[in-house]
Design a protein around this motif. Structure first.
Motif, short mmCIF file in Angstrom:
data_model
loop_
_atom_site.label_atom_id
_atom_site.label_comp_id
_atom_site.label_asym_id
_atom_site.label_seq_id
_atom_site.Cartn_x
_atom_site.Cartn_y
_atom_site.Cartn_z
N PRO A 31 -5.85 0.26 -1.92
CA PRO A 31 -6.56 1.35 -1.21
C PRO A 31 -7.52 1.78 -2.07
O PRO A 31 -7.60 1.91 -3.32
N SER A 32 -8.73 1.95 -1.61
CA SER A 32 -9.75 2.43 -2.33
C SER A 32 -9.86 3.93 -2.71
O SER A 32 -9.33 4.65 -2.06
N GLY A 33 -10.39 4.43 -3.72
CA GLY A 33 -10.49 5.62 -4.10
C GLY A 33 -9.28 6.01 -4.87
O GLY A 33 -9.18 7.57 -5.23
N LEU A 34 -8.31 5.41 -5.02
CA LEU A 34 -7.16 5.81 -5.88
C LEU A 34 -7.01 5.04 -6.94
O LEU A 34 -7.42 4.04 -7.43
N ASP A 35 -6.49 5.96 -8.00
CA ASP A 35 -6.02 5.24 -9.37
C ASP A 35 -4.80 6.31 -9.72
O ASP A 35 -4.47 7.11 -9.41
N LEU A 60 3.09 13.60 -0.93
CA LEU A 60 1.84 13.33 -1.88
C LEU A 60 0.94 12.49 -1.19
O LEU A 60 -0.33 12.81 -1.01
N ALA A 61 1.41 11.53 -0.32
CA ALA A 61 0.34 10.73 0.31
C ALA A 61 -0.37 11.29 1.34
O ALA A 61 -1.70 11.39 1.50
N ALA A 62 0.31 12.19 2.14
CA ALA A 62 -0.50 13.12 3.19
C ALA A 62 -1.50 13.77 2.45
O ALA A 62 -2.62 13.95 3.06
N GLY A 65 -4.38 11.83 1.76
CA GLY A 65 -5.11 10.87 2.95
C GLY A 65 -4.77 9.57 3.04
O GLY A 65 -5.64 8.94 3.63
N VAL A 66 -3.57 9.11 2.55
CA VAL A 66 -3.41 7.67 2.46
C VAL A 66 -1.74 7.59 3.05
O VAL A 66 -1.16 8.68 3.27
N ALA A 68 2.28 6.30 2.42
CA ALA A 68 3.07 6.23 1.29
C ALA A 68 3.05 5.04 0.56
O ALA A 68 3.22 4.97 -0.55
N MET A 69 3.13 4.04 1.28
CA MET A 69 3.12 2.74 0.71
C MET A 69 1.85 2.49 -0.16
O MET A 69 2.09 1.72 -1.24
N SER A 70 0.81 3.28 -0.15
CA SER A 70 -0.25 2.76 -0.94
C SER A 70 -0.02 3.28 -2.13
O SER A 70 -0.56 2.80 -3.15
N LEU A 71 0.88 4.19 -2.46
CA LEU A 71 0.90 4.89 -3.81
C LEU A 71 1.54 3.67 -4.61
O LEU A 71 1.36 4.04 -5.85
N TYR A 72 2.37 2.89 -4.01
CA TYR A 72 3.31 1.81 -4.82
C TYR A 72 2.48 0.73 -5.13
O TYR A 72 2.81 -0.02 -5.91
N TRP A 73 0.98 0.74 -5.23
CA TRP A 73 0.02 0.00 -5.79
C TRP A 73 -0.05 0.35 -7.29
O TRP A 73 -0.24 -0.36 -8.22
#
Length: 216
Positions: A31-35, A60-62, A65-66, A68-73
Motif C-alpha cells: 500500500p502506498s503512503g505507508l511505512d 488502527l487501519a480505519a 484509511g487502509v 487491516a491486512m495492509s498493516l502486515y506488510w
C-alpha cells in the motif's frame, strides 16, 4: 487487555526478529503512503485516545484509511506494533547530557539542580511525565522486553548516572534495581501518588543512595 503473548504462544521481540527483504516483484503491491514510522505514530495516537484495551489492528487501519491486512506488510503481529509504539513513547524522554559527576553541570535550564542527584530527579520526573501522557506505557513495559533503541538509551543514561555515585559491585546493582523498581512502581500509572508524595519518595531514594555511597 493486551498481553505479551497468548497462553502457550512463543514469540520473538520485534527488535530481535530479522525482517526478510520484500521480493522485488511484490514491492509494487504494498500500500502506498505507508511505512513503519507512520504506522507507529498512528498507533501511539490511537492508544492515547482509545486506551490499550480497545486497541486493534482494525481500528488502527480505519484511522489510516487502509485495510487491516495492509498493516502486515510492515509488521508481522499486533504485538510487534505495540513494542514499536512503546519505544516510540520512551523516545520522548530527555536524556541527561554531559558529565554526571557530583560536580557536573546543572540539569536543564531552570532545574536548579546539579550533579547526579539532580539528574536523577530530572530523569525520574521525565519518566513519570511520559507515563502520565501515555497511560498504556506502564502495562506494556511490564509485558514486553524493553530493548528498543530508546529504552536502551534510557538504561545507558541511568547506568552512567549511577557511575557518578561511586557505588560498585553489589551496592551498584542494588541502586540500579531500587531506581528501576521506583520508576516502574511509584512513578507508574496505577494508583498514582500525588506529585508531592512522589518527590518526597524520590528524595528518600536519593538520600539512601547517597548514604550507601558515603560508606562504600
Amino acid at each position: 487487555m493486551v498481553t505479551a503473548a497468548d497462553p502457550g504462544e512463543t514469540r520473538t521481540s520485534v527488535w530481535l526478529a530479522a525482517r526478510p527483504a520484500t521480493p522485488a516483484r511484490r514491492r509494487s503491491e504494498a500500500p502506498s503512503g505507508l511505512d513503519r514510522e507512520r504506522i507507529t505514530a498512528a498507533t501511539v495516537r490511537l492508544l492515547d485516545s482509545e486506551g490499550l484495551a480497545r486497541f486493534s489492528m482494525r481500528r488502527l487501519a480505519a484511522g489510516l484509511g487502509v485495510t487491516a491486512m495492509s498493516l502486515y506488510w510492515y509488521v508481522d503481529t499486533k504485538h510487534d506494533l505495540l513494542e514499536l509504539a512503546l519505544d516510540s513513547a520512551l523516545g520522548e524522554l530527555r536524556m541527561p547530557a554531559g558529565p554526571t559527576g557530583p560536580t557536573g553541570p546543572a540539569g536543564p535550564p531552570g532545574s536548579g539542580e546539579a550533579g547526579w542527584p539532580g539528574r536523577l530527579r530530572t530523569m525520574a520526573r521525565g519518566y513519570r511525565g511520559v507515563l502520565a501522557d501515555h497511560p498504556w506505557v506502564g502495562p506494556l513495559t511490564a509485558a514486553y522486553p524493553n530493548i528498543g533503541p530508546h529504552a536502551r538509551a534510557f538504561d545507558i543514561a541511568l547506568q552512567r548516572l549511577l557511575d557518578a555515585t561511586g557505588l560498585a559491585d553489589a551496592a551498584r546493582t542494588g541502586a540500579h534495581l531500587a531506581v528501576s523498581q521506583f520508576l516502574h512502581g511509584c512513578g507508574g500509572p496505577v494508583r498514582r501518588a500525588p506529585e508531592g508524595d512522589f518527590c518526597l519518595a524520590l528524595d528518600v531514594l536519593i538520600a539512601g543512595i547517597e548514604a550507601k555511597a558515603a560508606t562504600a
